[in-house]
Design an enzyme around this catalytic site. Structure first.
Site, PDB file in Angstrom:
ATOM      1  N   CYS A   2       0.624  -1.501   0.030  1.00 33.41           N
ATOM      2  CA  CYS A   2       0.094   0.082  -0.383  1.00 33.41           C
ATOM      3  C   CYS A   2       0.838   1.178  -0.224  1.00 33.41           C
ATOM      4  O   CYS A   2       1.590   1.361   0.650  1.00 33.41           O
ATOM      5  CB  CYS A   2      -1.320   0.397   1.211  1.00 33.41           C
ATOM      6  SG  CYS A   2      -2.148  -1.425   1.577  1.00 33.41           S
ATOM      7  N   ARG A  27       5.497  -0.086  -5.948  1.00 32.53           N
ATOM      8  CA  ARG A  27       5.353  -1.054  -4.959  1.00 32.53           C
ATOM      9  C   ARG A  27       4.574  -2.484  -4.715  1.00 32.53           C
ATOM     10  O   ARG A  27       4.242  -3.116  -3.861  1.00 32.53           O
ATOM     11  CB  ARG A  27       4.876  -0.040  -3.264  1.00 32.53           C
ATOM     12  CG  ARG A  27       5.731   0.801  -3.826  1.00 32.53           C
ATOM     13  CD  ARG A  27       5.573   2.090  -2.695  1.00 32.53           C
ATOM     14  NE  ARG A  27       5.145   1.330  -1.140  1.00 32.53           N
ATOM     15  CZ  ARG A  27       5.874   1.380  -0.276  1.00 32.53           C
ATOM     16  NH1 ARG A  27       7.375   1.783  -0.627  1.00 32.53           N
ATOM     17  NH2 ARG A  27       5.484   1.159   0.938  1.00 32.53           N
ATOM     18  N   TRP A  73      -3.171  -2.844  -2.032  1.00 35.12           N
ATOM     19  CA  TRP A  73      -2.831  -4.695  -1.694  1.00 35.12           C
ATOM     20  C   TRP A  73      -3.740  -4.984  -0.753  1.00 35.12           C
ATOM     21  O   TRP A  73      -3.429  -4.588   0.359  1.00 35.12           O
ATOM     22  CB  TRP A  73      -1.083  -4.553  -1.645  1.00 35.12           C
ATOM     23  CG  TRP A  73      -0.932  -5.082  -2.000  1.00 35.12           C
ATOM     24  CD1 TRP A  73      -0.041  -5.395  -3.739  1.00 35.12           C
ATOM     25  CD2 TRP A  73      -0.252  -6.803  -1.127  1.00 35.12           C
ATOM     26  NE1 TRP A  73       0.652  -6.923  -3.645  1.00 35.12           N
ATOM     27  CE2 TRP A  73       0.423  -7.933  -2.367  1.00 35.12           C
ATOM     28  CE3 TRP A  73      -0.367  -6.757  -0.006  1.00 35.12           C
ATOM     29  CZ2 TRP A  73       0.603  -8.375  -2.167  1.00 35.12           C
ATOM     30  CZ3 TRP A  73      -0.020  -8.737   0.178  1.00 35.12           C
ATOM     31  CH2 TRP A  73       0.421  -8.870  -1.031  1.00 35.12           C
ATOM     32  N   ASN A  99      -2.116   2.583   5.145  1.00 38.95           N
ATOM     33  CA  ASN A  99      -1.696   1.475   5.210  1.00 38.95           C
ATOM     34  C   ASN A  99      -1.179   0.661   6.912  1.00 38.95           C
ATOM     35  O   ASN A  99      -0.933   1.107   7.925  1.00 38.95           O
ATOM     36  CB  ASN A  99       0.362   1.720   5.146  1.00 38.95           C
ATOM     37  CG  ASN A  99       0.036   2.309   3.523  1.00 38.95           C
ATOM     38  OD1 ASN A  99      -1.028   2.244   3.167  1.00 38.95           O
ATOM     39  ND2 ASN A  99       1.342   3.136   3.020  1.00 38.95           N
ATOM     40  N   GLY A 100      -1.153  -0.916   6.799  1.00 41.26           N
ATOM     41  CA  GLY A 100      -0.745  -1.553   7.899  1.00 41.26           C
ATOM     42  C   GLY A 100      -1.999  -2.168   8.351  1.00 41.26           C
ATOM     43  O   GLY A 100      -3.129  -3.115   7.357  1.00 41.26           O
ATOM     44  N   GLU A 483      18.937 -17.724  -5.248  1.00 35.21           N
ATOM     45  CA  GLU A 483      18.951 -16.727  -5.613  1.00 35.21           C
ATOM     46  C   GLU A 483      19.428 -16.615  -6.882  1.00 35.21           C
ATOM     47  O   GLU A 483      17.596 -15.557  -7.537  1.00 35.21           O
ATOM     48  CB  GLU A 483      20.133 -15.142  -5.567  1.00 35.21           C
ATOM     49  CG  GLU A 483      19.938 -13.680  -5.483  1.00 35.21           C
ATOM     50  CD  GLU A 483      18.924 -12.913  -5.782  1.00 35.21           C
ATOM     51  OE1 GLU A 483      18.118 -13.363  -4.815  1.00 35.21           O
ATOM     52  OE2 GLU A 483      19.213 -11.934  -6.799  1.00 35.21           O
ATOM     53  N   LYS A 487      15.404 -15.185  -8.594  1.00 34.57           N
ATOM     54  CA  LYS A 487      14.989 -14.003  -9.222  1.00 34.57           C
ATOM     55  C   LYS A 487      13.975 -14.379 -10.324  1.00 34.57           C
ATOM     56  O   LYS A 487      13.204 -13.372 -11.101  1.00 34.57           O
ATOM     57  CB  LYS A 487      16.405 -14.083 -10.194  1.00 34.57           C
ATOM     58  CG  LYS A 487      16.713 -11.897 -10.083  1.00 34.57           C
ATOM     59  CD  LYS A 487      17.036 -10.540  -9.461  1.00 34.57           C
ATOM     60  CE  LYS A 487      16.447 -11.067  -7.947  1.00 34.57           C
ATOM     61  NZ  LYS A 487      17.032 -10.888  -6.756  1.00 34.57           N
ATOM     62  N   GLU A 490      10.170 -14.981  -9.740  1.00 28.90           N
ATOM     63  CA  GLU A 490       9.590 -13.513  -9.776  1.00 28.90           C
ATOM     64  C   GLU A 490       9.358 -13.044 -10.426  1.00 28.90           C
ATOM     65  O   GLU A 490       8.494 -12.884 -10.540  1.00 28.90           O
ATOM     66  CB  GLU A 490      10.041 -13.108  -8.463  1.00 28.90           C
ATOM     67  CG  GLU A 490      11.590 -12.431  -9.210  1.00 28.90           C
ATOM     68  CD  GLU A 490      11.835 -11.381  -7.431  1.00 28.90           C
ATOM     69  OE1 GLU A 490      10.845 -11.326  -7.101  1.00 28.90           O
ATOM     70  OE2 GLU A 490      13.224 -11.774  -7.358  1.00 28.90           O
ATOM     71  N   HIS A 506      19.833 -37.617  -4.401  1.00 23.31           N
ATOM     72  CA  HIS A 506      18.907 -38.106  -2.832  1.00 23.31           C
ATOM     73  C   HIS A 506      17.597 -37.226  -4.273  1.00 23.31           C
ATOM     74  O   HIS A 506      16.187 -37.649  -2.523  1.00 23.31           O
ATOM     75  CB  HIS A 506      19.720 -37.114  -1.553  1.00 23.31           C
ATOM     76  CG  HIS A 506      20.821 -37.947  -1.242  1.00 23.31           C
ATOM     77  ND1 HIS A 506      20.709 -38.691  -1.411  1.00 23.31           N
ATOM     78  CD2 HIS A 506      21.628 -36.447  -1.805  1.00 23.31           C
ATOM     79  CE1 HIS A 506      22.418 -38.807  -0.561  1.00 23.31           C
ATOM     80  NE2 HIS A 506      22.888 -37.315  -0.880  1.00 23.31           N
ATOM     81  N   LYS A 616       7.307  -4.714  -3.625  1.00 23.77           N
ATOM     82  CA  LYS A 616       8.463  -4.127  -3.231  1.00 23.77           C
ATOM     83  C   LYS A 616       9.001  -3.828  -2.144  1.00 23.77           C
ATOM     84  O   LYS A 616       9.999  -4.408  -1.778  1.00 23.77           O
ATOM     85  CB  LYS A 616       8.908  -2.973  -4.501  1.00 23.77           C
ATOM     86  CG  LYS A 616       9.729  -2.482  -4.078  1.00 23.77           C
ATOM     87  CD  LYS A 616      11.095  -3.099  -4.598  1.00 23.77           C
ATOM     88  CE  LYS A 616      12.288  -2.409  -4.651  1.00 23.77           C
ATOM     89  NZ  LYS A 616      13.468  -3.973  -4.969  1.00 23.77           N
TER      90      LYS A 616
HETATM   91  C1  AGP Z   1      13.370  -9.807  -4.253  1.00 22.71           C
HETATM   92  O1  AGP Z   1      14.133  -9.920  -5.372  1.00 22.71           O
HETATM   93  C2  AGP Z   1      12.908  -9.941  -3.212  1.00 22.71           C
HETATM   94  N1  AGP Z   1      11.362  -9.385  -4.500  1.00 22.71           N
HETATM   95  C3  AGP Z   1      12.278 -10.076  -2.432  1.00 22.71           C
HETATM   96  O2  AGP Z   1      12.703 -11.592  -2.217  1.00 22.71           O
HETATM   97  C4  AGP Z   1      13.021  -8.688  -1.502  1.00 22.71           C
HETATM   98  O3  AGP Z   1      14.405  -9.433  -0.920  1.00 22.71           O
HETATM   99  C5  AGP Z   1      12.911  -9.527  -0.092  1.00 22.71           C
HETATM  100  O4  AGP Z   1      11.300  -9.338   0.197  1.00 22.71           O
HETATM  101  C6  AGP Z   1      13.183  -8.517   1.341  1.00 22.71           C
HETATM  102  O5  AGP Z   1      13.393  -7.523   1.108  1.00 22.71           O
HETATM  103  P1  AGP Z   1      13.874  -6.177   1.360  1.00 22.71           P
HETATM  104  O6  AGP Z   1      15.130  -6.568   1.236  1.00 22.71           O
HETATM  105  O7  AGP Z   1      13.345  -5.100   1.001  1.00 22.71           O
HETATM  106  O8  AGP Z   1      13.899  -6.201   2.612  1.00 22.71           O
END
Ligand code: AGP
Length: 621
Positions: A2, A27, A73, A99-100, A483, A487, A490, A506, A616
């Site tokens: 949000c 976001r 959101w 927000n929250g 990682e 990437k 997502e 395994h 985000k």
């Molecule tokens: C990263 O590509 C992701 N969008 C996500 O995993 C992100 O790293 C995670 O939500 C943590 O966010 P932050 O670094 O703002 O705490």
């Protein structure tokens, strides 16, 4: 997640609010709305969908020089027009954006319903509008404070009231709010991104703080059991390039941010490497040599990619400082009643500094007397303010949901921390200088990898055709694989699963087939022979391979080059990255995986900056 914007000034509020909401789109959100206070009272427009649709459908007479806006959101109730913010009280004189999460919303809804109030939406936020609306306190500030006294939970909120048309009242508890000071106008936003176009003179509210915003200034108060006590908060100039929030000639922020990595990497290293003593120089840790020496264990806390880079950091710390170190998903940490030890250093890592799981993990450690340092990108963010010391990552604003440059700088931050921890122990000055040499080469080497983008795009196009992929690596290479898979999934929405290469036999080897490519991380290190043997096992089962490796690694008859006829046959495509010091290789092995994900998603036609279902900053649990 949000987003909030607000405006009080001499211009029409609606266009400014809509522009601000557009700046918060990255976001993640599913509905949007605005409310303005003008000659004809309070007017509201809100709907599910994009800000553009809200703007297109705005009534012609929507005037007012005071207003609030929101991107939602969904948490309480589906994403529809009714649940979109702003929410109104029964008399439609109060509008609230929030927000929250209000934890006791269910009880408050029942109480309001028992009093005959008909709630229009499924949201927790609406209760705030009703509580404020039925308060009979003299000032708007007192009415908001009274309502907030009834709620439990987290909030960043902005309130407009038709009976107080010259002002907004905003408040913060666990969800950021920033006041921006303009020329005879004031702005409010939950993210700097929505403000920098208008002003770089800003004040961050603290948790438990409230502010009155008028066209000529702002006043802050602390919310307490005994009422409102004035606080002294000054706006300051932030050092930020307003164009940082424009993608410029790039077709996505992710691509822009990927390419910025060499310069951003230089920025995080600048002034923090002590060549003479072969150590890191992280002043912000607030720990002297004796305190660093007394640390017996390091625990790293982060979420998603920050967690995976935390695993890379834990390896670095164990290798360079020989202190036990591990990383844990911050989202799990506090739910297992963790044992907090006085000689453990806790490290919170976060790009946004807003991730609620990481923030709550920090608070859990601190509540039990532990010491936490932060590796955080966003200056003045909640985590940055909560920790006991730490460093900023200087990656600049990261807009794309998929983290790239911030992640790279997290790794470099961990490398400097590991150096500093190592050099107060047994890491020799020669090894310290060797690693400083390696760190200094990294920005240019990242540039060399980025220069191979067109070759990597060809590989990515082929990977995009697969429904399911493996990413594998061992020891230092395993967090790289995690990682890489993160990437890829997502933004491409392909099933990408990370495994330790050693674990294939395994179980997952059963899934290897010509339809399931494997991206393997094979640095030229002490495990290279074992890794290459595993590649043969995959190839023998017809599994296409993309090997991210060093030119010195002999793949035997599997060898191919980038662009060779691999992937869709059983042959192997190799992607060679420049060599650095072994301990620092993980970050260079990560860079091609970012480009593979980016180009696979482009090939599939996805909006790579706004992946479905993701935000985000994850500011709710
Ligand atoms: C990263 O590509 C992701 N969008 C996500 O995993 C992100 O790293 C995670 O939500 C943590 O966010 P932050 O670094 O703002 O705490």
């Amino acid at each position: 997640m949000c987003g909030i914007v607000g405006y009080v000034g001499t211009q029409q509020a609606a266009p400014l609010l809509l522009e601000g909401l557009t700046r918060l789109e990255h976001r993640g959100y599913d509905s949007a709305g605005v409310a303005v206070l003008g000659g004809s009272g309070l007017r509201v427009a809100k709907r599910a969908g994009r800000v553009r649709e809200l703007a297109d459908g705005l009534p012609r007479r929507f005037g007012g020089k005071v207003g609030i806006g929101h991107t939602r959101w969904a948490t309480h109730g589906p994403a529809n027009d009714t649940n979109a913010h702003p929410h109104l009280d029964a008399a439609s004189r109060v509008a609230v954006v929030h927000n929250g999460i209000i934890d006791n919303a269910a009880a408050l809804r029942t109480e309001l319903a028992d009093d005959g109030i008909v709630l229009a939406s499924d949201t927790d936020t609406e209760v705030l509008a009703h509580l404020i609306g039925r308060s009979r306190a003299e000032t708007l500030e007192q009415r908001v404070a009274e309502a907030l006294g009834r709620v439990e939970g987290t909030y960043g909120l902005a309130v407009a009231h038709a009976d107080f048309p010259d002002r907004l009242v905003v408040a913060r508890n666990g969800s950021p709010l920033i006041v921006g000071v303009g020329d005879r106008e004031m702005h409010v936003a939950s993210d700097l991104a929505a403000l920098v176009r208008y002003t770089t003179t800003v004040a961050h509210l603290d948790d438990g703080e409230m502010a009155t915003i008028t066209a000529t200034g702002f006043t802050t108060y602390r919310l307490g059991a005994s009422g409102l006590a004035a606080t002294e908060r000054r706006a300051r100039e932030v050092d930020i390039d307003p164009t940082a929030y424009d993608a410029g000639q790039h077709d996505s922020f992710m691509h822009k941010e990927l390419l910025e990595q060499p310069t951003r990497a230089e920025a995080v290293l600048r002034g923090r490497l002590d060549e003479r003593f072969g150590t890191g120089h992280l002043g912000g840790l607030n720990l002297d040599a004796r305190e660093l020496r007394a640390i017996r264990r390091v625990k790293i806390l982060g979420c998603g990619s920050a967690y995976y880079v935390g695993q890379m950091g834990a390896s670095l710390i164990e290798e360079l400082a020989r202190i036990p170190a591990d990383a844990e998903a911050a989202s799990e940490f506090r739910y297992r009643n963790p044992i907090i030890e006085p000689d453990t250093l806790y490290v919170a890592v976060s790009q946004s500094g807003e991730t609620i799981d990481t923030l709550l993990a920090v608070q859990e450690v601190q509540r039990k007397g532990g010491r936490v340092i932060g590796l955080v990108n966003v200056v003045g963010s909640a985590i940055a303010r909560q920790v006991d010391g730490g460093i900023y990552l200087h990656a600049g604003p990261e807009v794309a949901v998929a983290s790239t440059k911030a992640l790279t700088n997290m790794f470099l931050g961990f490398a400097m921390l590991a150096l500093q921890l190592g050099r107060v122990r047994d890491l020799s000055i020669a090894d310290g200088r060797r690693l400083i040499g390696g760190l200094t080469r990294i920005p240019e080497q990242i540039g060399d990898i980025l220069a191979t983008e067109s070759d990597l795009a060809v590989v990515a196009q082929r990977l995009a055709a697969a429904e399911s992929l493996f990413f594998v690596g061992r020891v230092r290479g395993f967090p790289v694989a995690r990682e890489g898979a993160q990437k890829f999934k997502e933004i491409s929405y392909r099933h990408a699963e990370a495994y330790q290469t050693s674990e294939l036999k395994h179980g997952p080897l059963a899934l290897i087939s010509p339809d399931v490519p494997t991206v393997a991380i094979v640095p030229d290190d002490e495990l290279v022979e074992r890794n290459v043997a595993a590649l043969h096992e995959i190839a023998a089962r017809g599994g296409p391979l993309v090997v991210v490796t060093h030119a010195s690694v002999d793949l035997g008859h599997l060898a191919g080059g980038v662009g060779a006829d691999g992937v869709d046959g059983a042959a192997t495509v190799r992607i060679d990255v420049p060599r650095n010091e072994r301990e620092l290789d993980p970050i260079l092995l990560t860079i091609p995986l970012q480009l593979l994900a980016c180009h696979a998603a482009l090939e599939l036609g996805h909006d790579i900056d706004k992946p479905r279902n993701l935000a985000k900053s994850v500011t709710v649990e």
